[in-house]
Write an enzyme that holds these catalytic residues in place. Structure first.
Site, PDB file in Angstrom:
ATOM      1  N   ALA A  85       0.870  -1.178   0.000  1.00 13.40           N
ATOM      2  CA  ALA A  85       0.000   0.000   0.000  1.00 13.40           C
ATOM      3  C   ALA A  85       0.907   1.227   0.000  1.00 13.40           C
ATOM      4  O   ALA A  85       2.061   1.157   0.426  1.00 13.40           O
ATOM      5  CB  ALA A  85      -0.875  -0.019   1.242  1.00 13.40           C
TER       6      ALA A  85
ATOM      7  N   GLU B   1      -0.562  -9.321  -0.824  1.00 13.40           N
ATOM      8  CA  GLU B   1      -2.011  -9.533  -0.695  1.00 13.40           C
ATOM      9  C   GLU B   1      -2.673  -9.575  -2.072  1.00 13.40           C
ATOM     10  O   GLU B   1      -3.606 -10.347  -2.296  1.00 13.40           O
ATOM     11  CB  GLU B   1      -2.612  -8.415   0.170  1.00 13.40           C
ATOM     12  CG  GLU B   1      -2.093  -8.482   1.600  1.00 13.40           C
ATOM     13  CD  GLU B   1      -2.546  -7.300   2.445  1.00 13.40           C
ATOM     14  OE1 GLU B   1      -2.025  -6.189   2.226  1.00 13.40           O
ATOM     15  OE2 GLU B   1      -3.404  -7.482   3.306  1.00 13.40           O
TER      16      GLU B   1
ATOM     17  N   GLY C 201       0.652  -5.016   0.702  1.00 16.21           N
ATOM     18  CA  GLY C 201      -0.476  -5.055  -0.228  1.00 16.21           C
ATOM     19  C   GLY C 201      -0.144  -5.756  -1.542  1.00 16.21           C
ATOM     20  O   GLY C 201      -1.041  -6.277  -2.211  1.00 16.21           O
TER      21      GLY C 201
ATOM     22  N   GLU D 209       4.241  -5.155   7.243  1.00 20.66           N
ATOM     23  CA  GLU D 209       3.444  -4.100   7.886  1.00 20.66           C
ATOM     24  C   GLU D 209       3.800  -3.869   9.352  1.00 20.66           C
ATOM     25  O   GLU D 209       3.758  -2.742   9.825  1.00 20.66           O
ATOM     26  CB  GLU D 209       1.939  -4.414   7.766  1.00 20.66           C
ATOM     27  CG  GLU D 209       1.354  -4.158   6.382  1.00 20.66           C
ATOM     28  CD  GLU D 209       1.454  -5.352   5.446  1.00 20.66           C
ATOM     29  OE1 GLU D 209       2.259  -6.282   5.717  1.00 20.66           O
ATOM     30  OE2 GLU D 209       0.728  -5.355   4.434  1.00 20.66           O
TER      31      GLU D 209
END
Ligand code: CAA
Length: 258
Positions: free
Chosen positions: A64, A112, A109, A132
């Protein structure tokens, strides 16, 4: 919709979605998610396989967008997580197989995103991980759940707790990646797999995907019931008649997806 941060290309029945912000190592910000959502929704029944990859030399997706997240509030973070989960869910529920071609860093992300695809292949230079906790947060786009389902609870905890980046070879050992290819062979390999899939019945692939995906979250008896329903639904389709007729006539089937 014109796209700034992604590219959507089609070669016949195979579509390729490239997350393309190489200056930020393809980090996922709000705009990128909205573009991905629009692109995914634009794909109709003429698309039979989708390949997802990253633009530039270094990254699949490095997570992200940290610059965008750095100053957001708790409620904005929940909204951002919901947006990411919605787009990952949309990708996971497309009625055709999806292939992640992990060409470089797939972190946070990015990992993911790969996990929301059906099949993951990686380049020898790829690094995967969920770092993270090194930023003081946790994965927010379904990673804690999908990673656990793929590699098991203890390995998922190790990866999330340490935030370590692992090589593609290690990721393969964990079952997070199917195969590891030399960088120049990665896309060729994914296209070859896609080429095999588009020869099979698209309705059958959609049912297989649905039954495996939903069945994995159910008890065996309910999951088998789901399988029986999916099996039954396919009978009476043109594809089923064509597939079986072609076998008996000793010729390749020509599936229309009906
Ligand atoms: N968000 C925003 N920008 C990012 C980024 C990210 N996730 N990852 C890299 N970038 C940017 C860098 O800031 C840098 O920009 P500038 O050139 O403007 O300084 C550019 O991309 C190149 O990155 P580096 O200079 O850091 O490249 P490197 O080769 O030295 O390191 C890397 C590569 C190890 C991948 C490193 O960039 C890195 O650690 N990135 C962050 C990885 C990460 O922590 N991802 C998880 C994000 S949190 C998340 O994803 C939450 C969630 O689930 C909801």
């Amino acid at each position: 919709m014109a796209y700034d941060n992604i590219r959507l290309e089609k070669q016949g029945a195979i579509a390729t979605l490239t997350i393309d912000r190489p200056k930020a190592l393809n980090a996922l910000n709000t705009q990128t998610f909205l573009e991905m959502e629009s692109a995914l929704l634009s794909l109709g029944t003429d698309t039979r396989v989708l390949i997802v990859t990253g633009g530039g030399e270094k990254a699949f997706v490095a997570g992200a967008d940290i610059a965008e997240m750095a100053t957001i509030t708790s409620s904005q973070a929940r909204e951002f997580s919901a947006l990411g989960q919605r787009v990952m869910g949309l990708l996971e529920q497309r009625p055709f197989p999806t292939i992640a071609a992990v060409n470089g860093f797939a972190l946070g992300g990015g990992c993911e995103l790969a996990l929301a695809c059906d099949l993951i292949y990686a380049s020898e230079k790829a690094k995967l991980g969920v770092p993270e906790t090194t930023l003081g947060v946790i994965p927010g786009f379904g990673g804690t759940q999908r990673l656990t389902r793929v590699v098991g609870k203890m390995r998922a905890k190790e990866l999330v707790f340490t935030g370590s980046h692992v090589t593609a070879a290690q990721a393969k050992e964990y079952g997070l990646v199917l195969d590891v290819l030399p960088p120049e062979k990665l896309m060729e390999h994914c296209l070859a797999v896609a080429g095999k899939l588009i020869k099979n019945g698209p309705l059958a692939l959609a049912q297989a995907k649905r039954v495996i995906e939903f069945g994995a979250d159910q008890d065996l008896r309910s999951a088998n019931e789901l399988e029986s329903q999916g099996f039954g639904v396919l009978f009476g389709s043109e594809d089923q008649r064509e597939g079986m007729k072609a076998f008996l006539e000793k010729r390749p089937a020509a599936f229309a997806g009906k």
